[in-house]
Scaffold this active site. Structure first.
Site, short mmCIF file in Angstrom:
data_model
loop_
_atom_site.label_atom_id
_atom_site.label_comp_id
_atom_site.label_asym_id
_atom_site.label_seq_id
_atom_site.Cartn_x
_atom_site.Cartn_y
_atom_site.Cartn_z
N HIS A 71 0.81 -1.23 0.00
CA HIS A 71 0.00 0.00 0.00
C HIS A 71 0.84 1.28 0.00
CE1 HIS A 71 0.77 -0.78 4.27
NE2 HIS A 71 0.53 0.49 4.49
N ASP A 72 1.98 1.24 0.68
CA ASP A 72 2.78 2.47 0.82
C ASP A 72 4.03 2.47 -0.04
OD1 ASP A 72 1.51 4.37 2.30
OD2 ASP A 72 2.29 3.67 4.24
N LYS A 122 6.01 5.52 -1.10
CA LYS A 122 6.89 6.29 -0.22
C LYS A 122 8.35 6.21 -0.67
CE LYS A 122 4.13 6.60 3.92
NZ LYS A 122 3.92 6.06 5.27
FE LIG Z 1 0.00 5.55 3.00
FE LIG Z 2 1.08 1.36 6.38
#
Ligand SMILES: [Fe+2]
Ligand SMILES: [Fe+2]
Length: 369
Positions: free
Chosen positions: A210-211, A214
């Site tokens: 999900h991230d 980043k």
């Molecule tokens: Fe996020």
């Molecule tokens: Fe997370």
């Protein structure tokens, strides 16, 4: 391919004991050792199933069940295989012979028996039968190999998925256990609201990424302790789109869902999230599920900028977010499943020395709960 005839199993079905005795003698003198016989055609099917012969010598004219009826029965059990039937028939009986061949008999032996002909026909039939078996075994071996390779590929894929998820989490969460916990929580919540096992499994594998966006956020912003200013936030808010971009264009169901989750996990039920200010059911279900599980795990764990909150405090925050940050139905389902959610979180504590890959593999075989 070398074929060992003499290990072949032969079943004789004939209502006349004298015929059986004669055929057994022939087989015996040829060196065959594995044969069984019956004078009662009603026992043929059970014997066939139990003995698994490579060849059946079958009389046609018998009381109770005639040879044709026995062939019908055998056809049903040998559906996908080569039915090895050699019929025993009177020489004059041309019609029966033709009918028997049409019904699935592979060949026939004429009565009275000519010994040389009998042995020749039996060995011809067995040759075909045993070669057929060898080909079938070979196919099975190949099939097993393909299965094994597919399994290896699947493991590699799962590992790549996890490593990708970790790459992002490394940057603001040191142990990598967060992605494992939140994926288990997400799959479990998905199950609670009635998603299929397959969908839950995909959720389990897709949510760790999900991230992943980043990766594209500079350290000086990602690692700022405390609040971000407006400009910094603007950059931070790009991580869903960067993640979706990284994951886009795949044909795989897991990657497709991962892309959806990456793009939508920061949206909020009331429309106050980012990047697209989606509202309510405009937000994909997977994104809504991950949003709540991601936050629950962040709340209950220690981060460099905060201590871990208690379960009670964390649930209080989640419930306050019902209808604002999170879909009320999901908050309710999460609450209902809280004992399981707590168990999942406790089972997978942050631990510097944990072998995350090992935990992950176990996690993936955990079938979504
Ligand atoms: Fe996020
Ligand atoms: Fe997370």
């Amino acid at each position: 391919m070398k074929v060992d005839f003499l290990k072949a199993k032969i079943l004789i079905v004939d209502d006349e004991q004298a015929n059986i005795a004669l055929l057994e003698d022939v087989l015996d003198s040829e060196g065959y050792t594995l044969f069984k016989s019956t004078v009662d055609s009603r026992k043929a099917l059970d014997l066939y199933k139990e003995f698994g012969p490579d060849l059946v010598l079958l009389d046609l004219n018998m009381p109770h069940l005639d040879g044709f009826q026995v062939m019908e029965q055998l056809k049903e059990v040998e559906e996908n295989s080569y039915a090895p039937i050699l019929v025993l028939t009177a020489q004059s009986d041309r019609n029966s012979r033709l009918r028997a061949l049409a019904a699935g008999a592979r060949d026939y032996i004429e009565k009275p028996f000519d010994i040389t002909e009998v042995t020749q026909r039996i060995s011809n039939m067995l040759e075909i039968r045993l070669l057929h078996n060898q080909v079938r075994n070979q196919n099975q071996i190949l099939e097993d190999k393909v299965k094994e390779r597919t399994h290896e590929l699947e493991e590699t894929r799962q590992e790549a998925v996890l490593r990708l998820g970790r790459a992002a989490e490394y940057r603001d969460n040191e142990t990598g256990m967060h992605v494992i916990r939140m994926s288990r929580l997400s799959a479990n919540l998905a199950k609670k609201i009635g998603l299929t096992d397959d969908e839950c499994q995909i959720m389990l594998q897709a949510s760790p990424m999900h991230d992943v966006g980043k990766i594209g956020i500079p350290d000086e912003i990602l690692l700022i302790p405390g609040k971000l200013n407006e400009k910094e936030w603007e950059i931070m808010r790009k991580h869903p789109e960067i993640g979706a971009e990284i994951l886009s264009g795949s044909q795989s169901a897991v990657m497709k869902m991962a892309e959806t989750i990456a793009l939508s996990h920061q949206e909020r039920w009331d429309g106050s999230g980012y990047p697209n200010n989606l509202k309510g059911e405009e937000i994909p279900l997977a994104g809504r599920i991950v949003a709540i599980c991601d936050v629950f795990d962040a709340l209950t764990s220690k981060r460099y900028y905060k201590e871990a909150f208690s379960i009670e405090k964390s649930m209080e925050i989640i419930e306050q977010g019902s209808g604002k940050d999170f879909e009320p139905r999901l908050v309710e389902a999460f609450k209902q499943a809280l004992p399981e959610m707590i168990r999942i979180v406790k089972e997978l504590p942050d631990n510097e020395s944990a072998n995350v890959l090992k935990v992950y593999r176990k996690n993936c075989s955990h079938n979504a709960a």
